[in-house]
Design an enzyme around this catalytic site. Structure first.
Site, PDB file in Angstrom:
ATOM      1  N   ARG A 100       0.883  -1.183   0.000  1.00 54.22           N
ATOM      2  CA  ARG A 100       0.000   0.000   0.000  1.00 54.22           C
ATOM      3  C   ARG A 100       0.910   1.219   0.000  1.00 54.22           C
ATOM      4  O   ARG A 100       1.570   1.510   0.999  1.00 54.22           O
ATOM      5  CB  ARG A 100      -0.895  -0.020   1.242  1.00 54.22           C
ATOM      6  CG  ARG A 100      -1.925   1.107   1.342  1.00 54.22           C
ATOM      7  CD  ARG A 100      -2.749   0.895   2.598  1.00 54.22           C
ATOM      8  NE  ARG A 100      -3.689   1.957   2.868  1.00 54.22           N
ATOM      9  CZ  ARG A 100      -4.969   1.958   2.494  1.00 54.22           C
ATOM     10  NH1 ARG A 100      -5.437   0.945   1.799  1.00 54.22           N
ATOM     11  NH2 ARG A 100      -5.770   2.955   2.803  1.00 54.22           N
ATOM     12  N   HIS A 127      -6.912   0.852  -7.022  1.00 47.42           N
ATOM     13  CA  HIS A 127      -7.249   0.146  -5.778  1.00 47.42           C
ATOM     14  C   HIS A 127      -8.024  -1.128  -6.138  1.00 47.42           C
ATOM     15  O   HIS A 127      -9.217  -1.262  -5.849  1.00 47.42           O
ATOM     16  CB  HIS A 127      -8.095   1.050  -4.891  1.00 47.42           C
ATOM     17  CG  HIS A 127      -8.115   0.661  -3.445  1.00 47.42           C
ATOM     18  ND1 HIS A 127      -7.523  -0.492  -2.962  1.00 47.42           N
ATOM     19  CD2 HIS A 127      -8.675   1.277  -2.354  1.00 47.42           C
ATOM     20  CE1 HIS A 127      -7.716  -0.563  -1.650  1.00 47.42           C
ATOM     21  NE2 HIS A 127      -8.402   0.489  -1.265  1.00 47.42           N
ATOM     22  N   GLN A 130     -10.101  -3.289  -3.506  1.00 51.66           N
ATOM     23  CA  GLN A 130     -11.346  -2.656  -3.077  1.00 51.66           C
ATOM     24  C   GLN A 130     -12.459  -2.901  -4.091  1.00 51.66           C
ATOM     25  O   GLN A 130     -13.569  -3.304  -3.725  1.00 51.66           O
ATOM     26  CB  GLN A 130     -11.131  -1.154  -2.894  1.00 51.66           C
ATOM     27  CG  GLN A 130     -12.396  -0.391  -2.500  1.00 51.66           C
ATOM     28  CD  GLN A 130     -12.879  -0.719  -1.109  1.00 51.66           C
ATOM     29  OE1 GLN A 130     -12.148  -0.530  -0.141  1.00 51.66           O
ATOM     30  NE2 GLN A 130     -14.107  -1.202  -0.978  1.00 51.66           N
ATOM     31  N   ASP A 223     -16.889   8.229  -2.925  1.00 53.70           N
ATOM     32  CA  ASP A 223     -15.632   8.136  -2.176  1.00 53.70           C
ATOM     33  C   ASP A 223     -15.273   9.545  -1.712  1.00 53.70           C
ATOM     34  O   ASP A 223     -15.856  10.541  -2.172  1.00 53.70           O
ATOM     35  CB  ASP A 223     -14.525   7.553  -3.066  1.00 53.70           C
ATOM     36  CG  ASP A 223     -13.240   7.251  -2.312  1.00 53.70           C
ATOM     37  OD1 ASP A 223     -13.286   7.153  -1.062  1.00 53.70           O
ATOM     38  OD2 ASP A 223     -12.185   7.134  -2.953  1.00 53.70           O
ATOM     39  N   CYS A 262     -16.491   3.246   0.093  1.00 51.41           N
ATOM     40  CA  CYS A 262     -15.374   2.362   0.427  1.00 51.41           C
ATOM     41  C   CYS A 262     -14.767   2.665   1.796  1.00 51.41           C
ATOM     42  O   CYS A 262     -13.978   1.869   2.306  1.00 51.41           O
ATOM     43  CB  CYS A 262     -14.303   2.430  -0.657  1.00 51.41           C
ATOM     44  SG  CYS A 262     -13.544   4.044  -0.832  1.00 51.41           S
ATOM     45  N   ARG A 290     -14.332  -7.239   2.252  1.00 52.30           N
ATOM     46  CA  ARG A 290     -12.925  -7.169   1.880  1.00 52.30           C
ATOM     47  C   ARG A 290     -12.204  -8.463   2.269  1.00 52.30           C
ATOM     48  O   ARG A 290     -11.342  -8.947   1.532  1.00 52.30           O
ATOM     49  CB  ARG A 290     -12.252  -5.967   2.579  1.00 52.30           C
ATOM     50  CG  ARG A 290     -12.692  -4.595   2.099  1.00 52.30           C
ATOM     51  CD  ARG A 290     -12.213  -4.285   0.701  1.00 52.30           C
ATOM     52  NE  ARG A 290     -10.768  -4.345   0.574  1.00 52.30           N
ATOM     53  CZ  ARG A 290      -9.926  -3.354   0.910  1.00 52.30           C
ATOM     54  NH1 ARG A 290     -10.401  -2.215   1.399  1.00 52.30           N
ATOM     55  NH2 ARG A 290      -8.625  -3.480   0.729  1.00 52.30           N
TER      56      ARG A 290
END
Length: 305
Positions: A100, A127, A130, A223, A262, A290
């Site tokens: 990440r 991402h 996700q 988001d 998210c 997730r």
């Protein structure tokens, strides 16, 4: 063959559906396999994380693997060690790197020198874990009928928006994206999504009009307006003020619309607290998933070779 997961296009549409089905079996406890037994994973994170870190640690251990968490600032990288040297060293200790970071290019360089799989746990451009999980959440709710649902993304054309373009192409979805002028998603990711749509029958439509995107939508997704490491400017907040997911905007969607986020949410900006709380159960199911989607991905990466 080493399979990295840097962007969603690193898997085929057929493989994507296989991962979704596997993830659902894992969630329904119909799959007790432990394919990661005896394997060691490192989470290398530059950016803060709640859901990504915990879901990966839980998922890896549930599949029998071991996890080491490493903040990038604790590695010799901060003292100037070449990224390729770090990659070659860690490849001798571990079975997989989950990264990440704030630089997509840095992640690609790391992967190019790694002899073990590298998984993108978030970069400034993409991402994929996700969005894979988000599609799984919709698959869990609708089955393959998700192909007949209208999905609207409203807000900033950021890394998540980029990845949704690819996700729509990969899974053959109907995606409308509303972003302000000057804050559109990457043309590179848009083209990748369009190319995949030609194979899967999906469709992508970009518009600056949030009402047009949300009209008759089955799912509305948003988001944060300012992602990590981005500058928060009044100009950007002003440009996005009409893209808030609120009751007025949702009045144009279908009556039984689902709202997704998210997380973390900045309530009062991209979504009102009232709307967030109304759809909180589904939003936190999205967060829970997730774990299962990443378990499905890991099982695929370590059993398909």
């Amino acid at each position: 063959m080493i399979r990295h997961f840097i962007d969603l296009w690193d898997i085929t549409p057929e493989e994507g559906w296989t991962i979704l089905e596997s993830s659902l079996a894992i969630k329904n406890k119909k799959n007790e396999e432990r394919p990661l037994k005896g394997k060691y994973f490192a989470l290398i994170f530059t950016k803060p994380s709640t859901r990504t870190r915990v879901s990966f640690e839980v998922g890896i251990r549930a599949l029998g693997g071991e996890v080491i968490f490493l903040q990038e600032e604790s590695l010799q990288l901060v003292r100037g060690e070449d990224l390729k040297d770090t990659a070659r060293t860690l490849s001798r200790y571990l079975d997989c790197l989950i990264v990440r970071t704030d630089s997509h290019e840095k992640l690609k360089e790391l992967a190019s020198h790694s002899s073990i799989p590298v998984i993108n746990a978030l970069t400034d451009m993409s991402h994929p874990c996700q969005v894979l999980s988000d599609v799984f959440t919709l698959y869990e709710r609708f089955g393959k009928d998700i192909k007949n649902k209208k999905i609207a993304y409203v807000g900033d054309g950021n890394n998540l928006c980029n990845t949704w373009l690819v996700g729509a192409g990969l899974f053959g979805l109907n995606l409308f994206v509303a972003t302000p002028e000057g804050y559109e998603p990457s043309s590179y990711y848009y083209q990748a999504g369009e190319d995949l749509c030609k194979i899967t029958g999906g469709s992508i439509y970009l518009t600056p009009n949030p009402v047009e995107a949300v009209k008759d939508a089955d799912v509305v997704y948003t988001d944060v307006w300012v992602s990590m490491n981005q500058n928060r400017t009044e100009e950007k907040i002003s440009a996005l003020k009409n893209y808030q997911v609120n009751r007025q905007l949702l009045s144009y969607a279908k009556e039984n619309v689902l709202v997704m986020h998210c997380l973390p949410a900045r309530k009062g900006e991209e979504i009102t607290e009232e709307v967030f709380e109304e759809y909180a159960d589904f939003i936190f199911t999205q967060a829970e998933n997730r774990v299962y989607a990443q378990m499905g991905l890991l099982k695929f990466l370590f059993t398909q070779r």
